[in-house]
Write a protein that holds these residues in place. Sequence first.
Motif, PDB file in Angstrom:
ATOM      1  N   TYR A   1     -31.228  76.501 111.420  1.00 27.47           N
ATOM      2  CA  TYR A   1     -30.794  75.861 110.198  1.00 27.47           C
ATOM      3  C   TYR A   1     -29.290  75.585 110.207  1.00 27.47           C
ATOM      4  O   TYR A   1     -28.482  76.391 110.608  1.00 27.47           O
ATOM      5  N   SER A   2     -28.953  74.421 109.753  1.00 30.99           N
ATOM      6  CA  SER A   2     -27.539  74.128 109.526  1.00 30.99           C
ATOM      7  C   SER A   2     -27.471  73.470 108.157  1.00 30.99           C
ATOM      8  O   SER A   2     -28.482  73.230 107.517  1.00 30.99           O
ATOM      9  N   SER A   3     -26.305  73.175 107.713  1.00 33.43           N
ATOM     10  CA  SER A   3     -26.178  72.630 106.362  1.00 33.43           C
ATOM     11  C   SER A   3     -26.584  71.156 106.306  1.00 33.43           C
ATOM     12  O   SER A   3     -26.937  70.633 105.269  1.00 33.43           O
ATOM     13  N   LYS A   4     -26.538  70.498 107.455  1.00 35.12           N
ATOM     14  CA  LYS A   4     -26.813  69.067 107.496  1.00 35.12           C
ATOM     15  C   LYS A   4     -28.268  68.768 107.102  1.00 35.12           C
ATOM     16  O   LYS A   4     -29.186  69.480 107.522  1.00 35.12           O
ATOM     17  N   VAL A   5     -28.461  67.719 106.320  1.00 35.45           N
ATOM     18  CA  VAL A   5     -29.815  67.366 105.910  1.00 35.45           C
ATOM     19  C   VAL A   5     -30.470  66.494 106.980  1.00 35.45           C
ATOM     20  O   VAL A   5     -29.850  65.566 107.506  1.00 35.45           O
ATOM     21  N   ILE A   6     -31.717  66.833 107.313  1.00 37.40           N
ATOM     22  CA  ILE A   6     -32.449  66.045 108.307  1.00 37.40           C
ATOM     23  C   ILE A   6     -32.926  64.752 107.645  1.00 37.40           C
ATOM     24  O   ILE A   6     -33.468  64.788 106.543  1.00 37.40           O
ATOM     25  N   PRO A   7     -32.739  63.602 108.288  1.00 35.65           N
ATOM     26  CA  PRO A   7     -33.235  62.369 107.671  1.00 35.65           C
ATOM     27  C   PRO A   7     -34.768  62.383 107.583  1.00 35.65           C
ATOM     28  O   PRO A   7     -35.431  63.005 108.414  1.00 35.65           O
ATOM     29  N   LEU A   8     -35.305  61.713 106.592  1.00 38.50           N
ATOM     30  CA  LEU A   8     -36.760  61.606 106.469  1.00 38.50           C
ATOM     31  C   LEU A   8     -37.300  60.804 107.653  1.00 38.50           C
ATOM     32  O   LEU A   8     -36.776  59.732 107.985  1.00 38.50           O
ATOM     33  N   THR A   9     -38.340  61.324 108.292  1.00 36.67           N
ATOM     34  CA  THR A   9     -38.930  60.632 109.443  1.00 36.67           C
ATOM     35  C   THR A   9     -39.399  59.230 109.049  1.00 36.67           C
ATOM     36  O   THR A   9     -39.226  58.266 109.799  1.00 36.67           O
ATOM     37  N   ALA A  10     -39.962  59.134 107.851  1.00 34.05           N
ATOM     38  CA  ALA A  10     -40.451  57.827 107.393  1.00 34.05           C
ATOM     39  C   ALA A  10     -39.317  56.812 107.307  1.00 34.05           C
ATOM     40  O   ALA A  10     -39.520  55.611 107.517  1.00 34.05           O
ATOM     41  N   GLU A  11     -38.094  57.300 107.014  1.00 31.52           N
ATOM     42  CA  GLU A  11     -36.950  56.375 106.939  1.00 31.52           C
ATOM     43  C   GLU A  11     -36.364  56.100 108.316  1.00 31.52           C
ATOM     44  O   GLU A  11     -36.043  54.967 108.654  1.00 31.52           O
ATOM     45  N   SER A  12     -36.245  57.166 109.145  1.00 27.63           N
ATOM     46  CA  SER A  12     -35.705  56.964 110.504  1.00 27.63           C
ATOM     47  C   SER A  12     -36.558  55.994 111.310  1.00 27.63           C
ATOM     48  O   SER A  12     -36.057  55.270 112.156  1.00 27.63           O
ATOM     49  N   TYR A  13     -37.854  56.057 111.053  1.00 24.70           N
ATOM     50  CA  TYR A  13     -38.768  55.216 111.836  1.00 24.70           C
ATOM     51  C   TYR A  13     -39.455  54.182 110.950  1.00 24.70           C
ATOM     52  O   TYR A  13     -40.619  53.850 111.162  1.00 24.70           O
ATOM     53  N   ALA A  14     -38.720  53.673 109.969  1.00 26.14           N
ATOM     54  CA  ALA A  14     -39.297  52.705 109.014  1.00 26.14           C
ATOM     55  C   ALA A  14     -39.808  51.460 109.722  1.00 26.14           C
ATOM     56  O   ALA A  14     -40.737  50.791 109.251  1.00 26.14           O
ATOM     57  N   ASP A  15     -39.199  51.148 110.882  1.00 24.07           N
ATOM     58  CA  ASP A  15     -39.656  49.978 111.629  1.00 24.07           C
ATOM     59  C   ASP A  15     -40.987  50.219 112.328  1.00 24.07           C
ATOM     60  O   ASP A  15     -41.668  49.282 112.736  1.00 24.07           O
ATOM     61  N   LYS A  16     -41.369  51.484 112.489  1.00 23.50           N
ATOM     62  CA  LYS A  16     -42.573  51.787 113.272  1.00 23.50           C
ATOM     63  C   LYS A  16     -43.757  52.238 112.439  1.00 23.50           C
ATOM     64  O   LYS A  16     -44.898  52.177 112.906  1.00 23.50           O
ATOM     65  N   VAL A  17     -43.498  52.748 111.251  1.00 18.88           N
ATOM     66  CA  VAL A  17     -44.604  53.355 110.512  1.00 18.88           C
ATOM     67  C   VAL A  17     -44.475  53.094 109.009  1.00 18.88           C
ATOM     68  O   VAL A  17     -43.377  53.137 108.447  1.00 18.88           O
ATOM     69  N   LYS A  18     -45.607  52.741 108.408  1.00 18.91           N
ATOM     70  CA  LYS A  18     -45.667  52.529 106.951  1.00 18.91           C
ATOM     71  C   LYS A  18     -46.768  53.425 106.397  1.00 18.91           C
ATOM     72  O   LYS A  18     -47.752  53.700 107.082  1.00 18.91           O
ATOM     73  N   ARG A  19     -46.602  53.852 105.154  1.00 19.18           N
ATOM     74  CA  ARG A  19     -47.658  54.667 104.553  1.00 19.18           C
ATOM     75  C   ARG A  19     -48.937  53.832 104.448  1.00 19.18           C
ATOM     76  O   ARG A  19     -48.917  52.681 104.020  1.00 19.18           O
TER      77      ARG A  19
END
Lengths: 533, 533
Positions: B38-56
């Motif tokens: 754990y670190s203080s940095k927030v992990i980006p949402l996978t859905a946002e990091s890979y918005a070009d590859k995956v949609k709900r």
Amino acid sequence: MISIKQAIPRGLSVARTLAPRSFRLVYRQSNITPVSFYSSKVIPLTAESYADKVKRDERYSKLNDSDIEAFKSILQDSHSLITNEDDVAFFNEDWMRKYRGQTKLVLKPKTTEQVSEILRYCNERNLAVVPQGGNTGLVGGSIPIFDEIIISLGSLNKIRSFDSVSGVLKCDAGLILQNADEFLKEQGYIFPLDLGAKGSCHVGGNVATNAGGLRLLRYGSLHGSVLGLEAVLPDGTIYSSMDALRKDNTGYDLKQLFIGSEGTLGIITGVSILCPSRPQAFNVALLAVSSYEAVQKVFVGARRELSEILSAFEFMDGKSQLLTSRHLKADHPIESGEYPFYILIETSGSNKDHDDEKLEAFLEKAMEDGLVDDGIIAQDETQVQNLWAWRESIPEASTIGGGVYKYDVSLPLADLYGLVEAASERLSQEGLVDIDDASKPVVEAIGYGHVGDGNLHLNVAVREYSKRVENVLEPFIYEWIQSKKGSISAEHGLGFQKKNYIGYSKTDIEIKLMKDLKEHYDPKLIMNPYKYI
Amino acid sequence: MISIKQAIPRGLSVARTLAPRSFRLVYRQSNITPVSFYSSKVIPLTAESYADKVKRDERYSKLNDSDIEAFKSILQDSHSLITNEDDVAFFNEDWMRKYRGQTKLVLKPKTTEQVSEILRYCNERNLAVVPQGGNTGLVGGSIPIFDEIIISLGSLNKIRSFDSVSGVLKCDAGLILQNADEFLKEQGYIFPLDLGAKGSCHVGGNVATNAGGLRLLRYGSLHGSVLGLEAVLPDGTIYSSMDALRKDNTGYDLKQLFIGSEGTLGIITGVSILCPSRPQAFNVALLAVSSYEAVQKVFVGARRELSEILSAFEFMDGKSQLLTSRHLKADHPIESGEYPFYILIETSGSNKDHDDEKLEAFLEKAMEDGLVDDGIIAQDETQVQNLWAWRESIPEASTIGGGVYKYDVSLPLADLYGLVEAASERLSQEGLVDIDDASKPVVEAIGYGHVGDGNLHLNVAVREYSKRVENVLEPFIYEWIQSKKGSISAEHGLGFQKKNYIGYSKTDIEIKLMKDLKEHYDPKLIMNPYKYI
């Protein structure tokens, strides 16, 4: 051959030793071919013997002349298509002379593409087929019941490649197991499977039936050692995972479905298998013990003390050795008397001195503890083969009266031999068994097998196959196994013999899932019908 | 610790010896928990990091209050249902801090029946789910991408039974691997799988991902050692083959489909596994060698000469050891200099004297042949653990900069290290890599892995996850692997990371057959969507 009382003289309460002796056996009996069991008697048609259980399914078309022409066009070679009645007869019968089919056509494709074209054609025409490897099966799985076309893999028998660094062998499905192992021996490797029928059985058939054999204890099951398969699905699709490396986690492990599917999902045409380095040192000892309890104790000790060098632990009852002695026309190698049980232990490792030391220490302790009554240790390769013959000849010796009912079961170790006793008692109660009285249908019920795997072979040697004997044995044996949570087929498979008994080993949910899977891959049910599930 | 130049003084061309030394390491780092990274940095949402590859996928329903009520009614225990945002966050993230999901609900069933009721409900309601074990995966397979419900197996964690004669362990899927092995140790047995994350990972997760680990070389794959499974299908059906014995050839081996299916066919709730006797003697040696060619030669020799006692053969490049040294804040145990490659050899057997003799003879020859430059042999259990730490700490050490791109691949032995060289060169060409310059995104590309299995771990240690680095590495790495006929996932699986890359390792026919199978078992596709295939 050396007596363990000579080899291990320290600390023995009985100092008697046995002189080394020579055998009259000349070879390791590993070449079980159908021919060797031929007699003049005609085998009844399976469809007639079991007319109460099975009817020809009229969904299947009947073979006509234009089908023959189509197959000729696919195979492009007159020798690859057999229609002559005498020649076809050979493929219609099993080596135990228990099952006989009625096919009129045997196809022997030479390439995977030919297998694909044949299956695509059969699927379109609703022609049922039976894949056949070395035809050494024990449950009627490779024999047609009615007029199913036999597709023999005998002409697809090449080694494709061998990687001497990784030990990966790629071969055609029709390669004979012994040929594979002899090739590997030259490369310093060993096939991770060995069984009595090695001189005839095919590698593809071994995989299709998930054969276990003599060294599963050491090298594990084919589900672990097969790396990839090539198989033709009923619609002609060629599935291949032949390039798979030792580790590959990219998706469902589809090849696993074909391992043990007995030709009901498709036809295996190629096998990629991981082969271990061939051990440098082998030891084989044959031991005589007084009880099945002693067999178990010796096994637990062997697994602990011989550990990584233990490569086989086989047990045989005294009755099996008596039949084998008659069959081989030879005296038993342990001369000091007849014992209720015998054990064959094999070790294999990389350092002969270390292995000898481990084996001798183990045997010394086993004799001190009173578990082993007598025994001998092979001193050279010929003696190794001779001792193995007393184990591997049992299946043939079991047919000494003319036929044999074979039951190949998994049971918890403690219950393993109980099944032989129960079956023997039941046959005696019915007055059906006598080893010398030719008026009785049963010669003897004998037991032997792979203790290390919890795998018993119960062979009921008979003078003729009869409904009366069969009805005394079945479903009694299956019920007995079910009561101990065993499996009705440890390694021989279901085939025709056990199709109706799967419920003794599998739940309704499991059976339903299997049937769904069968229909998923073979919606027209053309692959090896009337069998398996 | 003893230098091999002390232990094996005969015949060495260089007589220099090293004094035994103590380590500052205090424990074997086997307890990799998400918390430790754990670190203080927030992990980006996978859905946002890979918005070009995956949609709900809008086929899935959204969770509503009546669903929560239904789950409460099934679980009958408020602690088994987690909706609190902070608590849920823990389950939404992976330990590498690379993937973050958006579930609002975590369910922790305590029985197989509860799992069955949950899945039946989700299937009817079209609610997508993610099964989660110890969440130690490396490909984002156990993290939701959108709002899939997490079903954690953490509360299904009991040993069900152990048979001390056969070595068969039956347990719940959520049992932690280390707990299983510690239990077995008391019984004189060993779990046939070992891996760095053993302190957190679950036995069920190991099976679901077909984990390979450190001792596959000796004990083989889970496809061979798993005897039976209990698994819940998407429609709630409970499949069980938990009573299967070592050998059972009665029908298709359905359990094999779940091994490596990564939660896409159903949820494994129970495992029956065959465990070997625990070896009595262990040896561990750490060797320094000058080239990857020498690594290969030492391996071929070890397999031949150590044969049945060889239980691990791991290699590590010098760069991996440098990172590990910084991470552990310890000097490397081989003090005589920095070497391009290191090898860890483990032997295990039943007789310490025999094993010592074999290992010493092997190492003596390897040094005489100029293959090994230096090395040390552990002298007690603590030293064994310390040497293993230099191998097992590499995954954690790889995150020293903040993150890591992990590639776990199978390649022919000769090509294994070529991938690390190719990736390093490419990163250098792009000016992206420097171990000390914090302005560069990449710290180092390192390689290590299981030589015996042809399995390389390429870790690209980074200071941040970035599209630029990712695009330099992918699909370059997958194309390189494909050109060598390797596998893009040896043991970590496909998960989310490699879903789109399966075509590099599997044919179109294989992929189609897999998709058909997925639809056969999970027609509504609720199981672990957006991943695998």
